[in-house]
Structures are given as C-alpha cells and as structure tokens.
Design an enzyme around this catalytic site. Sequence first.
Site, PDB file in Angstrom:
ATOM      1  N   ARG A 235     -16.610  84.886 -67.139  1.00 55.02           N
ATOM      2  CA  ARG A 235     -16.204  83.404 -67.414  1.00 55.02           C
ATOM      3  C   ARG A 235     -16.335  83.154 -68.727  1.00 55.02           C
ATOM      4  O   ARG A 235     -17.180  83.108 -69.591  1.00 55.02           O
ATOM      5  CB  ARG A 235     -16.881  82.310 -66.523  1.00 55.02           C
ATOM      6  CG  ARG A 235     -16.626  82.287 -64.996  1.00 55.02           C
ATOM      7  CD  ARG A 235     -15.111  81.929 -64.819  1.00 55.02           C
ATOM      8  NE  ARG A 235     -14.741  81.998 -63.497  1.00 55.02           N
ATOM      9  CZ  ARG A 235     -14.116  83.043 -62.842  1.00 55.02           C
ATOM     10  NH1 ARG A 235     -13.691  83.972 -63.463  1.00 55.02           N
ATOM     11  NH2 ARG A 235     -14.025  83.070 -61.605  1.00 55.02           N
ATOM     12  N   GLU A 264      -8.655  77.875 -71.899  1.00 55.03           N
ATOM     13  CA  GLU A 264      -7.549  78.787 -71.641  1.00 55.03           C
ATOM     14  C   GLU A 264      -6.206  77.980 -71.086  1.00 55.03           C
ATOM     15  O   GLU A 264      -6.477  77.039 -70.318  1.00 55.03           O
ATOM     16  CB  GLU A 264      -7.901  79.667 -70.381  1.00 55.03           C
ATOM     17  CG  GLU A 264      -8.956  80.587 -70.962  1.00 55.03           C
ATOM     18  CD  GLU A 264      -9.447  81.529 -69.725  1.00 55.03           C
ATOM     19  OE1 GLU A 264     -10.191  82.368 -70.182  1.00 55.03           O
ATOM     20  OE2 GLU A 264      -9.160  81.081 -68.510  1.00 55.03           O
ATOM     21  N   HIS A 283      -7.098  86.770 -70.452  1.00 54.47           N
ATOM     22  CA  HIS A 283      -7.447  86.594 -69.109  1.00 54.47           C
ATOM     23  C   HIS A 283      -6.403  87.326 -67.979  1.00 54.47           C
ATOM     24  O   HIS A 283      -6.087  86.958 -66.943  1.00 54.47           O
ATOM     25  CB  HIS A 283      -7.405  85.122 -68.447  1.00 54.47           C
ATOM     26  CG  HIS A 283      -8.398  84.860 -67.446  1.00 54.47           C
ATOM     27  ND1 HIS A 283      -8.944  83.512 -67.392  1.00 54.47           N
ATOM     28  CD2 HIS A 283      -8.590  85.409 -66.202  1.00 54.47           C
ATOM     29  CE1 HIS A 283      -9.820  83.666 -66.155  1.00 54.47           C
ATOM     30  NE2 HIS A 283      -9.511  84.705 -65.556  1.00 54.47           N
TER      31      HIS A 283
END
Length: 316
Positions: A235, A264, A283
């Site tokens: 994370r 993000e 990601h």
Amino acid sequence: MKIAILDWKTMTWGNELSPECFEKFGEVKCWDFTSPELTAERIGESDAVLCNKVLITREVMDKCPNLKYIGLFATGYNNIDINYAKEKNITVCNAGEYSTMAVAQHTFALILEMYSKISVYNNAVKNGEWISSPSFSYFPYTTSELFGKTLAVVGYGSIGKAVAKIGEDFGMKVIINTRTFPENCPYPVYSLSECAELADIITFHCPLTEKTKGIINRELISHMKNSTLIVNTSRGAVVNETELAYALNNKRIAGACLDVLENEPMNPECPLRNAENCIITPHSAWSALETRQRLLDIVSKNLENYINGSPSNKIN
C-alpha cells in the site's frame, strides 16, 4: 435482483472482460466510474452493488434501503463502512487471494529490472551502442546477481510467502518480518530494524494499518546499507514519500521500486516522481489478464453463493 456495478473500468481498459456474467443473476446497470456525489443515486433501488474503490459510506447506505449485498472487486475493503453495513444487515464479500502470484511476479520484475538493467541495455542496443562496440559483448552498465543476496520480506501473508519462495529459488538468503510469529516458517524471523540492517533487498507485503503507515521512513532507512534496494507493492501509505525521495536523491540507498503511491492516480507534485534510481509502475502489479479473470470469477461466485444462502469470502 437489481445489481449496480459502479466502477467497471477498474477491471478492464478494453473489451477483454465483460460484466455480462452478472446478467444471469438479475437486472444489471453498469458504469465505468462513479463519483461520491452520484454513488447513492446510481445504487438507487438496487439489491446488490459491485465495486472496487467507490466509497460506500453510512450516508450512502441510508439512502439505499434495498441494498443487502456489497461485492468487492478487491481484497481490501477500507472503502466500505463495515461496521455500519453489519448494523444494516448488509453482507460484504471481498475477493480473497486472487492476485498472489501476479504481485509476486511483479515484485521480481521490479527487482530484476534494477539488478539486470534489461531496459537500460535494450535502449542502448536500439541507440546503436552495441553496433559501435569494439567487443562482441557490451556491458558498460554494471549488473548484479541475486544469488547469495539477503532478501527481507516484510509481511508473511500469501504474497509474502510466494515472494520468499521465489527468492529462495534464486538462491537468496530469505529473512522474514511479520506481526505474528508464523507456524512452520522455513525462514528466520527478525525485527524490522534487523531486517533493514541485514537486507540487500527489502520488500513490503504488509497491510496498511496505523502501525505500518509511513514505516518506510528516515529512521528505518538509517538502518540500511547504501546498497539496499527497497520494494513496495503493498500500500502506498506504507511509505513516507518525502523521506524516501530524500534518501534516494542523496544516495542513502541504492534504489526503490514502487507499484503503489499514497495518492492514486499520482499527484503531479509527488516527491518520488523524479527521484533518482526510482522505478514506479501505476498500481499494475495485480492487473495481469489471468488475474483479473480470476477476480471476476470470484466476485461472480461470491454473488451466486450469497443468493443461494451461503455467502463466501464474507468479511462482516
């Protein structure tokens, strides 16, 4: 049954996957993305909602009296008010361990990019550097072996275990840091500071909690060798981005490989954006096609099991 899918585009960028598999369960309405202002309106009278990152808050649940099921295209569920869902008798099911091997693979893709410099040499060849080489073998950019290096794995869940096994297969010395002492663990367990001191590569696979938030920081880095590589595919908020960027730009460590950031999509002012020796992927570790198909199958099966009275992967 009425089903609302709120952020389908988090599952696909083209037509390689389809939400049509949910039509066998009832009437489906599907949106690419949904803003917080539109969430309650789009759920409307639906009995079930499927989403990835859309916030399902107390206020949203109160405005959607028919809602009885929330299915997540994800393992994490911090976007759902779990306690209030339980009060409202709304079942919440996540997707479990669908991405283990994809994330483990991506972790080593990042590590190998740093250690073997594949893209550096590919660019050198395409720029004509090999053509003008006086030798048959062109290697001005130093690479390194993983064999014999110490790999510290922080977090020993399913992904951490897969990464540790791959590291072992490369001939690395694997050490572990985890919240609880694991049973039948074949690797030595150390404190986080000890891992930082010993590791050539330290890779993070821990959940985001109050204790892990910002643990990749100036203090932890102070225990590391200048040659250490940090990898984070867990994370984004596990990293103090300002302090990591400072360490990279001042050559306090050798490099960092990240698949996640605190904000993000990336904030244009992110201090890691132009940091030295820092590889960032968007990601995407979880996003292999086979992985997303597996995820879709799990979410569909979760909904089917809920309808049949035996919910699977229930988290509340």
